[in-house]
Design a protein around this motif. Structure first.
Motif: not given
Ligand code: CP3
Length: 337
Positions: A306-310, A271-275
């Motif tokens: 962080g950027p998350l789509i559940f 997630q540090k690199d993106g969603p």
């Protein structure tokens, strides 16, 4: 969801479920009955629109995924795709001669009804609901074309790749090009983002993963982006494990899907690199109760900042109780039951 795909953190995170339109819903089973065959459902815009909207009406998910199937591409390529009750998909197994004879000419006209569904959906969905288009990754689609059916570990396609490497590579590139055109058409018809399903990426060895999973997906992404530079693309390589470390960069996709075997500590690194999108075990939705609550909470705790789509780590299964999905949605959104 588009904000998250642009790298933003949202609390609560946007939420949708793979296979959210499907047999666990009584209203789906009813429409499916009315359609007759499964492919007929995919190719009848009125009915495909209806089943896409069913889970949105019931649960208010943040994204609607076009109702179709990854095997409409081999169907458009005249590989005689059938969905037999209780057997899953069947196709005519393809050989080297038939691979070399594949023609892309009729794909676009065959899939016009799907574009009509996309257009209808964008017109009927609430503005804030993301419309997701999709297709299968070349490797996953090829596994069904080679074997003519689903198999436990896609041994026929892996074997074909070793024995007929040149023809197999040709098939993957052909599918990448046809699928890229198909995604561009979906975007033009109204899809806000697209997902590439590589459900069988996990059975590949190291070199084959690079050649058969990564390279053709990158070819597709480059082809889509060359024509639609802002396209938002999610890639889901099920079972990719440690190879996810470089998968986002190597495929140049905006977000990566994670299956339930991905440790949350590793997911937080990715997630540090993106969603990231995922990764609840669909069996937790079948179980319900504490198993469901604990699974949801663990994901929110590890990835919620962080950027998350559940989402689930793979498609929801027919045995899932629709009330358990209500519980999941409320839990993710922090609402009382
Ligand atoms: O709600 C959604 O997610 C949208 C629709 C969707 C379907 N298939 C509908 C479907 C999507 C995105 C897919 C993708 C798909 N199809 C994949 C990749 C994702 C995954 O689950 O791994 C694959 C490998 C397929 C191929 C496929 N289609 C198989 C193996 C099967 C049979 C297994 C099964 O679940 O029955 C299908 C049939 C299928 N596709 C159904 C649905 C709702 C069930 C058919 C029915 O209603 O009788």
């Amino acid at each position: 969801m588009i904000d998250v795909l642009n790298g933003k953190t949202m609390s609560p995170p946007p939420l949708w479920l793979m296979r959210q339109a499907g047999r666990y819903l009584p209203e789906y089973r009813q429409t499916r009955e009315k359609a007759g065959g499964f492919l007929n459902l995919c190719y009848t815009p009125e009915l495909a629109t209806e089943v896409t909207l069913q889970p949105i009406r019931r649960y208010g998910f943040d994204a609607a995924i076009l109702f179709s199937d990854i095997l409409v591409i081999p169907d458009a390529l005249k590989r005689n795709v059938r969905f037999e009750e209780g057997h899953g998909p069947r196709l005519d197994p393809i050989d080297v001669t038939a691979i070399r004879a594949l023609k892309p000419d009729h794909v676009s006209s065959h899939l016009k009804p799907v574009m009509e569904t996309v257009t209808r959906l964008r017109a009927s969905l609430p503005e804030e609901t993301t419309l997701l288009g999709f297709c299968g990754a070349p490797w996953t689609v090829a596994t069904y074309m080679i074997a003519g059916q689903g198999t436990p570990d896609q041994a026929p396609a892996r074997l074909f790749g070793y024995r007929e490497t040149a023809a197999f590579t040709y098939l993957l590139d052909f599918l990448a090009d046809v699928s890229a055109d198909y995604l561009v058409e979906q975007i033009d018809a109204g899809a806000d983002a697209v997902q590439i399903f590589d459900s069988w990426a996990g059975v590949l060895g190291e070199r084959e993963f690079a050649d058969y999973a990564v390279r053709p997906v990158r070819r597709m992404v480059d082809s889509v982006r060359a024509r639609r530079p802002g396209a938002k693309i999610i890639a889901f390589a099920k079972g990719a494990g440690l190879r996810l470390k470089t998968y986002r960069r190597d495929t140049d996709t905006d977000a990566i899907g994670l299956d339930w075997s991905v440790p949350l500590s590793f997911a937080a690194e990715l997630q540090k690199d993106g969603p990231v999108q995922g990764n609840l075990d669909p069996m937790r939705v079948v179980a319900g109760g504490a198993a469901l609550d604990e699974g949801v909470d663990a994901i929110l705790q590890a990835l919620g900042n962080g950027p998350l789509i559940f989402n689930l780590g793979h498609g929801i299964t027919p045995q899932a109780d629709p009330d358990h999905v209500t519980r999941l949605v409320k839990r993710v959104r922090g609402e009382a039951l």
